[in-house]
Design an enzyme around this catalytic site. Structure first.
Site, PDB file in Angstrom:
ATOM      1  N   SER A  93       7.818   7.016  -9.697  1.00  0.00           N
ATOM      2  CA  SER A  93       6.722   7.927  -9.995  1.00  0.00           C
ATOM      3  C   SER A  93       6.206   8.589  -8.710  1.00  0.00           C
ATOM      4  O   SER A  93       6.974   9.207  -7.979  1.00  0.00           O
ATOM      5  CB  SER A  93       5.603   7.155 -10.719  1.00  0.00           C
ATOM      6  OG  SER A  93       4.628   8.014 -11.242  1.00  0.00           O
ATOM      7  N   ASP A 153      10.200  11.172 -20.527  1.00  0.00           N
ATOM      8  CA  ASP A 153       9.150  10.823 -19.565  1.00  0.00           C
ATOM      9  C   ASP A 153       8.422  12.083 -19.118  1.00  0.00           C
ATOM     10  O   ASP A 153       8.996  12.920 -18.417  1.00  0.00           O
ATOM     11  CB  ASP A 153       9.786  10.119 -18.367  1.00  0.00           C
ATOM     12  CG  ASP A 153       8.757   9.584 -17.372  1.00  0.00           C
ATOM     13  OD1 ASP A 153       7.582   9.974 -17.471  1.00  0.00           O
ATOM     14  OD2 ASP A 153       9.139   8.789 -16.499  1.00  0.00           O
ATOM     15  N   HIS A 211       7.743   5.630 -19.139  1.00  0.00           N
ATOM     16  CA  HIS A 211       7.605   5.811 -17.693  1.00  0.00           C
ATOM     17  C   HIS A 211       7.622   4.483 -16.939  1.00  0.00           C
ATOM     18  O   HIS A 211       7.453   4.451 -15.731  1.00  0.00           O
ATOM     19  CB  HIS A 211       6.301   6.561 -17.388  1.00  0.00           C
ATOM     20  CG  HIS A 211       6.152   6.973 -15.956  1.00  0.00           C
ATOM     21  ND1 HIS A 211       7.052   7.798 -15.313  1.00  0.00           N
ATOM     22  CD2 HIS A 211       5.206   6.663 -15.015  1.00  0.00           C
ATOM     23  CE1 HIS A 211       6.673   7.978 -14.056  1.00  0.00           C
ATOM     24  NE2 HIS A 211       5.561   7.298 -13.850  1.00  0.00           N
TER      25      HIS A 211
END
Length: 380
Positions: free
Chosen positions: A206, A268, A319
Protein backbone atom coordinates in the site's frame (compact mmCIF):
# COMPACT_ATOMS: atom_id res chain seq x y z
CA UNK A 1 18.87 -16.78 -12.58
CA UNK A 2 18.69 -14.37 -9.64
CA UNK A 3 19.18 -11.41 -11.97
CA UNK A 4 16.13 -12.41 -14.02
CA UNK A 5 14.08 -12.87 -10.85
CA UNK A 6 15.17 -9.36 -9.83
CA UNK A 7 13.91 -8.05 -13.18
CA UNK A 8 16.99 -7.77 -15.41
CA UNK A 9 14.81 -8.79 -18.38
CA UNK A 10 11.62 -7.18 -17.06
CA UNK A 11 10.39 -10.62 -15.95
CA UNK A 12 9.93 -11.75 -19.55
CA UNK A 13 8.36 -15.24 -19.66
CA UNK A 14 8.20 -15.35 -15.85
CA UNK A 15 4.85 -13.67 -15.19
CA UNK A 16 2.33 -15.50 -17.37
CA UNK A 17 2.31 -18.22 -16.24
CA UNK A 18 3.90 -17.23 -12.93
CA UNK A 19 7.30 -18.88 -12.59
CA UNK A 20 7.62 -20.99 -9.42
CA UNK A 21 10.96 -19.46 -8.40
CA UNK A 22 9.66 -15.92 -8.92
CA UNK A 23 6.53 -16.78 -6.96
CA UNK A 24 8.59 -18.05 -4.02
CA UNK A 25 10.71 -14.87 -4.06
CA UNK A 26 7.61 -12.67 -4.15
CA UNK A 27 6.28 -14.53 -1.12
CA UNK A 28 9.64 -14.28 0.65
CA UNK A 29 9.83 -10.51 0.25
CA UNK A 30 6.14 -10.20 1.08
CA UNK A 31 6.80 -11.91 4.41
CA UNK A 32 9.51 -9.36 5.15
CA UNK A 33 6.86 -6.67 4.63
CA UNK A 34 4.34 -8.57 6.79
CA UNK A 35 6.93 -8.45 9.57
CA UNK A 36 6.45 -4.67 9.68
CA UNK A 37 2.82 -5.18 10.67
CA UNK A 38 3.53 -8.06 13.07
CA UNK A 39 6.16 -6.03 14.93
CA UNK A 40 4.26 -2.73 14.96
CA UNK A 41 2.97 -1.83 18.43
CA UNK A 42 -0.65 -0.64 18.28
CA UNK A 43 -1.29 -0.74 22.02
CA UNK A 44 -1.96 2.88 23.18
CA UNK A 45 -0.88 1.92 26.71
CA UNK A 46 2.50 0.64 25.61
CA UNK A 47 5.73 2.62 25.92
CA UNK A 48 6.49 1.51 22.35
CA UNK A 49 3.16 2.67 20.95
CA UNK A 50 3.42 3.23 17.17
CA UNK A 51 6.98 1.92 17.20
CA UNK A 52 8.53 -1.53 16.88
CA UNK A 53 7.83 -3.90 19.74
CA UNK A 54 11.26 -5.54 19.51
CA UNK A 55 14.94 -4.67 19.27
CA UNK A 56 16.79 -4.98 15.96
CA UNK A 57 18.64 -8.17 16.95
CA UNK A 58 15.50 -10.09 17.88
CA UNK A 59 12.81 -8.59 15.65
CA UNK A 60 12.93 -11.12 12.80
CA UNK A 61 12.99 -14.04 15.24
CA UNK A 62 10.04 -12.62 17.16
CA UNK A 63 7.89 -12.48 14.02
CA UNK A 64 8.85 -15.95 12.81
CA UNK A 65 11.63 -15.04 10.38
CA UNK A 66 14.56 -16.12 12.53
CA UNK A 67 15.69 -18.57 9.84
CA UNK A 68 15.47 -16.04 7.01
CA UNK A 69 19.24 -15.50 6.89
CA UNK A 70 18.96 -11.72 7.24
CA UNK A 71 19.94 -9.35 10.02
CA UNK A 72 18.26 -6.00 10.64
CA UNK A 73 20.75 -3.13 10.51
CA UNK A 74 18.46 -0.11 10.92
CA UNK A 75 14.92 0.93 11.80
CA UNK A 76 13.26 3.64 9.72
CA UNK A 77 10.91 6.34 11.02
CA UNK A 78 8.66 8.70 9.08
CA UNK A 79 7.92 12.20 10.38
CA UNK A 80 5.14 13.66 8.21
CA UNK A 81 4.16 17.32 8.40
CA UNK A 82 0.85 16.71 6.62
CA UNK A 83 -1.28 17.86 9.56
CA UNK A 84 0.34 21.30 9.69
CA UNK A 85 -0.46 21.89 6.02
CA UNK A 86 -4.01 20.54 6.09
CA UNK A 87 -4.99 21.93 9.50
CA UNK A 88 -3.28 25.33 9.84
CA UNK A 89 -5.39 26.12 12.93
CA UNK A 90 -3.72 23.30 14.83
CA UNK A 91 -6.76 21.08 15.10
CA UNK A 92 -5.59 18.14 17.14
CA UNK A 93 -6.23 14.86 15.32
CA UNK A 94 -2.97 13.14 16.10
CA UNK A 95 0.71 13.64 16.66
CA UNK A 96 3.04 14.29 13.74
CA UNK A 97 6.08 12.86 15.52
CA UNK A 98 8.10 10.04 14.01
CA UNK A 99 6.49 6.62 13.64
CA UNK A 100 8.27 3.35 12.91
CA UNK A 101 7.58 2.58 9.28
CA UNK A 102 10.06 -0.11 8.26
CA UNK A 103 13.55 -1.51 8.45
CA UNK A 104 16.69 -2.35 6.51
CA UNK A 105 18.16 -5.87 6.65
CA UNK A 106 21.17 -7.51 5.00
CA UNK A 107 21.66 -11.18 4.12
CA UNK A 108 24.28 -13.02 6.19
CA UNK A 109 27.16 -14.96 4.67
CA UNK A 110 25.27 -18.26 4.45
CA UNK A 111 22.19 -16.73 2.84
CA UNK A 112 24.39 -14.66 0.53
CA UNK A 113 26.01 -17.86 -0.74
CA UNK A 114 22.59 -19.43 -1.33
CA UNK A 115 21.25 -16.36 -3.15
CA UNK A 116 24.36 -15.76 -5.24
CA UNK A 117 24.71 -12.18 -4.03
CA UNK A 118 24.58 -10.02 -0.90
CA UNK A 119 20.99 -8.79 -0.69
CA UNK A 120 20.09 -5.47 0.97
CA UNK A 121 16.37 -5.44 1.79
CA UNK A 122 14.31 -2.37 2.70
CA UNK A 123 10.68 -2.93 3.69
CA UNK A 124 7.81 -0.56 4.49
CA UNK A 125 4.43 -1.15 6.10
CA UNK A 126 1.21 0.39 4.83
CA UNK A 127 -1.07 3.08 6.23
CA UNK A 128 -1.88 3.03 9.96
CA UNK A 129 -1.66 6.52 11.52
CA UNK A 130 -3.90 9.54 10.86
CA UNK A 131 -1.28 11.63 9.03
CA UNK A 132 -0.61 8.65 6.75
CA UNK A 133 -4.29 8.33 5.90
CA UNK A 134 -4.39 12.03 5.08
CA UNK A 135 -1.32 11.64 2.86
CA UNK A 136 -3.11 8.85 1.00
CA UNK A 137 -6.08 11.12 0.32
CA UNK A 138 -3.94 13.84 -1.26
CA UNK A 139 -3.72 13.71 -5.03
CA UNK A 140 -1.73 16.72 -6.23
CA UNK A 141 1.40 16.24 -8.28
CA UNK A 142 4.56 18.10 -7.31
CA UNK A 143 8.13 18.00 -8.72
CA UNK A 144 10.20 15.35 -6.96
CA UNK A 145 13.35 17.52 -7.11
CA UNK A 146 15.40 14.97 -5.14
CA UNK A 147 18.64 15.63 -7.03
CA UNK A 148 19.76 19.20 -6.16
CA UNK A 149 22.06 19.29 -9.22
CA UNK A 150 19.31 18.31 -11.65
CA UNK A 151 15.80 18.92 -10.24
CA UNK A 152 14.00 17.63 -13.38
CA UNK A 153 10.75 19.63 -13.02
CA UNK A 154 8.95 17.29 -15.42
CA UNK A 155 9.39 14.38 -12.97
CA UNK A 156 6.44 14.75 -10.60
CA UNK A 157 5.16 12.63 -7.70
CA UNK A 158 2.17 12.65 -5.35
CA UNK A 159 2.61 15.39 -2.73
CA UNK A 160 1.49 13.32 0.26
CA UNK A 161 3.91 10.46 -0.41
CA UNK A 162 6.75 12.89 -1.02
CA UNK A 163 6.01 14.63 2.29
CA UNK A 164 6.12 11.33 4.20
CA UNK A 165 9.43 10.56 2.51
CA UNK A 166 11.17 13.92 2.99
CA UNK A 167 9.63 15.71 6.01
CA UNK A 168 11.68 16.18 9.17
CA UNK A 169 9.34 17.41 11.90
CA UNK A 170 10.59 15.15 14.70
CA UNK A 171 13.82 17.02 15.36
CA UNK A 172 13.74 16.22 19.08
CA UNK A 173 15.17 12.76 18.46
CA UNK A 174 17.59 13.86 15.76
CA UNK A 175 16.41 11.16 13.39
CA UNK A 176 16.40 13.21 10.23
CA UNK A 177 13.81 12.60 7.53
CA UNK A 178 12.79 9.15 6.38
CA UNK A 179 14.82 9.83 3.26
CA UNK A 180 17.95 10.86 5.16
CA UNK A 181 17.80 7.75 7.34
CA UNK A 182 17.42 5.48 4.33
CA UNK A 183 20.08 7.00 2.08
CA UNK A 184 22.60 7.14 4.91
CA UNK A 185 22.23 3.47 5.82
CA UNK A 186 22.05 2.21 2.25
CA UNK A 187 25.18 4.18 1.38
CA UNK A 188 26.96 2.68 4.38
CA UNK A 189 25.95 -0.90 3.57
CA UNK A 190 26.71 -0.67 -0.15
CA UNK A 191 30.12 0.81 0.63
CA UNK A 192 30.82 -1.94 3.19
CA UNK A 193 30.15 -4.71 0.69
CA UNK A 194 31.22 -2.92 -2.49
CA UNK A 195 33.62 -5.71 -3.43
CA UNK A 196 30.81 -8.26 -3.53
CA UNK A 197 27.93 -9.04 -5.86
CA UNK A 198 25.05 -6.95 -4.50
CA UNK A 199 21.34 -6.38 -4.99
CA UNK A 200 19.08 -3.75 -3.44
CA UNK A 201 15.53 -5.01 -2.96
CA UNK A 202 12.75 -2.68 -1.82
CA UNK A 203 9.35 -4.04 -0.81
CA UNK A 204 6.21 -2.47 0.56
CA UNK A 205 2.46 -2.76 0.90
CA UNK A 206 0.00 0.00 0.00
CA UNK A 207 1.54 3.34 1.08
CA UNK A 208 4.74 1.42 1.83
CA UNK A 209 5.08 0.44 -1.81
CA UNK A 210 4.91 4.14 -2.75
CA UNK A 211 7.78 4.87 -0.36
CA UNK A 212 9.70 1.90 -1.79
CA UNK A 213 9.36 3.27 -5.31
CA UNK A 214 10.37 6.80 -4.25
CA UNK A 215 13.46 5.36 -2.58
CA UNK A 216 14.33 3.23 -5.62
CA UNK A 217 14.12 6.30 -7.87
CA UNK A 218 16.15 8.35 -5.39
CA UNK A 219 18.94 5.76 -5.14
CA UNK A 220 19.24 5.45 -8.90
CA UNK A 221 18.95 9.19 -9.59
CA UNK A 222 21.74 9.95 -7.11
CA UNK A 223 23.85 7.05 -8.38
CA UNK A 224 24.17 5.40 -4.96
CA UNK A 225 23.94 2.01 -6.66
CA UNK A 226 26.92 2.68 -8.94
CA UNK A 227 30.49 1.90 -7.88
CA UNK A 228 33.55 1.58 -10.13
CA UNK A 229 31.41 1.37 -13.29
CA UNK A 230 29.40 -1.44 -11.69
CA UNK A 231 25.67 -0.93 -11.22
CA UNK A 232 23.90 -2.66 -8.37
CA UNK A 233 20.38 -3.73 -9.48
CA UNK A 234 17.54 -1.92 -7.72
CA UNK A 235 14.23 -3.83 -7.60
CA UNK A 236 10.85 -2.98 -6.09
CA UNK A 237 8.26 -5.59 -5.08
CA UNK A 238 5.01 -3.66 -4.68
CA UNK A 239 1.97 -5.22 -2.99
CA UNK A 240 -1.33 -3.41 -3.55
CA UNK A 241 0.48 -0.21 -4.39
CA UNK A 242 -1.06 3.06 -5.64
CA UNK A 243 0.28 5.19 -8.46
CA UNK A 244 3.16 7.36 -7.28
CA UNK A 245 4.05 9.82 -10.03
CA UNK A 246 3.35 11.11 -13.52
CA UNK A 247 4.49 9.75 -16.87
CA UNK A 248 7.73 11.72 -16.53
CA UNK A 249 8.45 9.86 -13.28
CA UNK A 250 7.68 6.53 -14.95
CA UNK A 251 9.93 7.27 -17.92
CA UNK A 252 12.80 8.43 -15.70
CA UNK A 253 12.58 5.27 -13.56
CA UNK A 254 12.81 3.21 -16.72
CA UNK A 255 15.79 5.22 -17.98
CA UNK A 256 17.57 4.66 -14.66
CA UNK A 257 16.98 0.92 -14.80
CA UNK A 258 14.72 0.74 -11.75
CA UNK A 259 12.77 -2.53 -11.92
CA UNK A 260 9.28 -2.68 -10.42
CA UNK A 261 7.06 -5.75 -10.06
CA UNK A 262 3.54 -4.81 -8.98
CA UNK A 263 1.41 -7.51 -7.38
CA UNK A 264 -2.16 -6.23 -7.49
CA UNK A 265 -5.73 -7.42 -7.01
CA UNK A 266 -8.06 -6.42 -9.81
CA UNK A 267 -10.68 -5.43 -7.19
CA UNK A 268 -8.36 -3.43 -4.93
CA UNK A 269 -9.42 0.25 -5.09
CA UNK A 270 -6.09 1.48 -3.70
CA UNK A 271 -4.29 0.33 -6.86
CA UNK A 272 -6.58 2.61 -8.91
CA UNK A 273 -5.48 5.69 -6.97
CA UNK A 274 -4.47 8.41 -7.35
CA UNK A 275 -5.33 9.32 -10.91
CA UNK A 276 -8.64 7.53 -11.35
CA UNK A 277 -9.32 9.62 -14.46
CA UNK A 278 -5.99 11.21 -15.35
CA UNK A 279 -3.74 8.18 -15.72
CA UNK A 280 -1.62 6.27 -18.23
CA UNK A 281 -4.75 5.39 -20.25
CA UNK A 282 -5.89 9.00 -20.66
CA UNK A 283 -6.12 10.43 -24.19
CA UNK A 284 -7.31 13.81 -25.49
CA UNK A 285 -8.83 14.14 -28.97
CA UNK A 286 -7.38 10.90 -30.18
CA UNK A 287 -3.99 11.59 -28.71
CA UNK A 288 -3.46 15.04 -30.25
CA UNK A 289 -2.76 16.59 -26.84
CA UNK A 290 -1.32 13.49 -25.25
CA UNK A 291 2.17 14.93 -24.60
CA UNK A 292 1.13 18.20 -22.89
CA UNK A 293 -1.41 16.36 -20.74
CA UNK A 294 1.01 13.58 -19.80
CA UNK A 295 2.71 15.75 -17.16
CA UNK A 296 -0.61 15.92 -15.29
CA UNK A 297 -1.42 12.22 -15.60
CA UNK A 298 -0.46 9.58 -13.05
CA UNK A 299 1.19 6.43 -14.37
CA UNK A 300 1.99 3.06 -12.85
CA UNK A 301 5.62 1.95 -13.14
CA UNK A 302 6.79 -1.54 -13.98
CA UNK A 303 5.34 -4.98 -14.70
CA UNK A 304 2.05 -6.10 -13.20
CA UNK A 305 0.97 -9.47 -11.82
CA UNK A 306 -2.79 -9.14 -11.72
CA UNK A 307 -4.60 -11.36 -9.22
CA UNK A 308 -8.33 -11.78 -8.86
CA UNK A 309 -9.65 -12.79 -5.44
CA UNK A 310 -13.02 -11.16 -5.20
CA UNK A 311 -15.00 -13.90 -3.42
CA UNK A 312 -14.31 -12.84 0.15
CA UNK A 313 -16.62 -12.62 3.16
CA UNK A 314 -14.93 -9.39 4.28
CA UNK A 315 -14.34 -6.71 1.59
CA UNK A 316 -11.25 -5.51 3.46
CA UNK A 317 -9.53 -8.63 2.10
CA UNK A 318 -9.24 -7.00 -1.31
CA UNK A 319 -6.36 -4.91 0.06
CA UNK A 320 -5.06 -7.18 2.81
CA UNK A 321 -1.40 -8.19 2.51
CA UNK A 322 -2.09 -11.49 4.26
CA UNK A 323 -4.64 -12.38 1.59
CA UNK A 324 -2.18 -11.49 -1.16
CA UNK A 325 0.42 -13.84 0.34
CA UNK A 326 -2.02 -16.63 1.16
CA UNK A 327 -3.26 -16.80 -2.41
CA UNK A 328 0.26 -16.64 -3.83
CA UNK A 329 1.06 -19.67 -1.69
CA UNK A 330 -1.90 -21.51 -3.27
CA UNK A 331 -1.39 -21.09 -7.05
CA UNK A 332 -4.63 -22.92 -7.91
CA UNK A 333 -6.63 -20.20 -6.15
CA UNK A 334 -4.93 -17.21 -7.78
CA UNK A 335 -7.73 -16.58 -10.27
CA UNK A 336 -11.19 -16.70 -8.69
CA UNK A 337 -14.39 -15.91 -10.54
CA UNK A 338 -15.99 -12.57 -9.62
CA UNK A 339 -19.26 -12.93 -7.71
CA UNK A 340 -21.69 -10.69 -5.80
CA UNK A 341 -20.31 -7.60 -7.51
CA UNK A 342 -23.38 -5.47 -6.75
CA UNK A 343 -22.66 -5.12 -3.04
CA UNK A 344 -18.93 -4.39 -3.38
CA UNK A 345 -18.93 -0.59 -3.54
CA UNK A 346 -21.16 -0.12 -0.48
CA UNK A 347 -18.99 -2.48 1.55
CA UNK A 348 -15.83 -0.79 0.28
CA UNK A 349 -17.14 2.58 1.46
CA UNK A 350 -17.65 1.18 4.95
CA UNK A 351 -14.16 -0.34 4.89
CA UNK A 352 -12.36 2.83 3.82
CA UNK A 353 -14.21 4.98 6.34
CA UNK A 354 -13.67 2.57 9.24
CA UNK A 355 -9.98 2.47 8.38
CA UNK A 356 -9.65 6.15 9.19
CA UNK A 357 -10.76 5.43 12.77
CA UNK A 358 -10.49 8.83 14.41
CA UNK A 359 -12.97 11.22 16.00
CA UNK A 360 -14.40 14.44 14.59
CA UNK A 361 -13.30 13.63 11.05
CA UNK A 362 -16.38 14.37 8.99
CA UNK A 363 -14.40 16.06 6.25
CA UNK A 364 -12.11 13.04 5.88
CA UNK A 365 -15.11 10.72 5.93
CA UNK A 366 -16.47 12.70 2.98
CA UNK A 367 -13.07 12.54 1.28
CA UNK A 368 -13.01 8.78 1.70
CA UNK A 369 -16.54 8.54 0.32
CA UNK A 370 -15.52 10.60 -2.69
CA UNK A 371 -12.48 8.41 -3.24
CA UNK A 372 -14.55 5.24 -3.42
CA UNK A 373 -17.20 6.98 -5.53
CA UNK A 374 -14.44 7.73 -8.05
CA UNK A 375 -13.51 4.05 -8.06
CA UNK A 376 -17.18 3.21 -8.66
CA UNK A 377 -17.38 5.56 -11.62
CA UNK A 378 -14.29 3.94 -13.14
CA UNK A 379 -15.72 0.43 -12.66
CA UNK A 380 -18.92 1.48 -14.42
Amino acid sequence: MWREVQGSKNWENLVDPLDSLLRSEIIRYGEFVAACYDAFDLDPNSKRYLNCKYGKRSMLSEVGLGESGYQVTKYIYATPDIINHVFPNNISIGSSCGKWIGYIAVSNDEETKRLGRRDVVVTFRGTVTIPEWIANLMSSLTPASLDPHNPRPQVKVEAGFLSLYTSNEDKKFGLGSCREQLLSEIGRVVNKYKGEELSITLAGHSMGSALALLLAYDIAELGLNTHDDHTVPVTVFSFGGPRVGNSGFKERCEELGVKVLRITNVNDPITKLPGVFLNENFRVLGGKYEVPWSCSCYAHVGVEILLDFFKMHNPSCVHDLGTYLSLLKCPKRLHVQKEEDIDFINKAKEFVISGLNFNAALQWKNAAMNMVNMVQSQRT
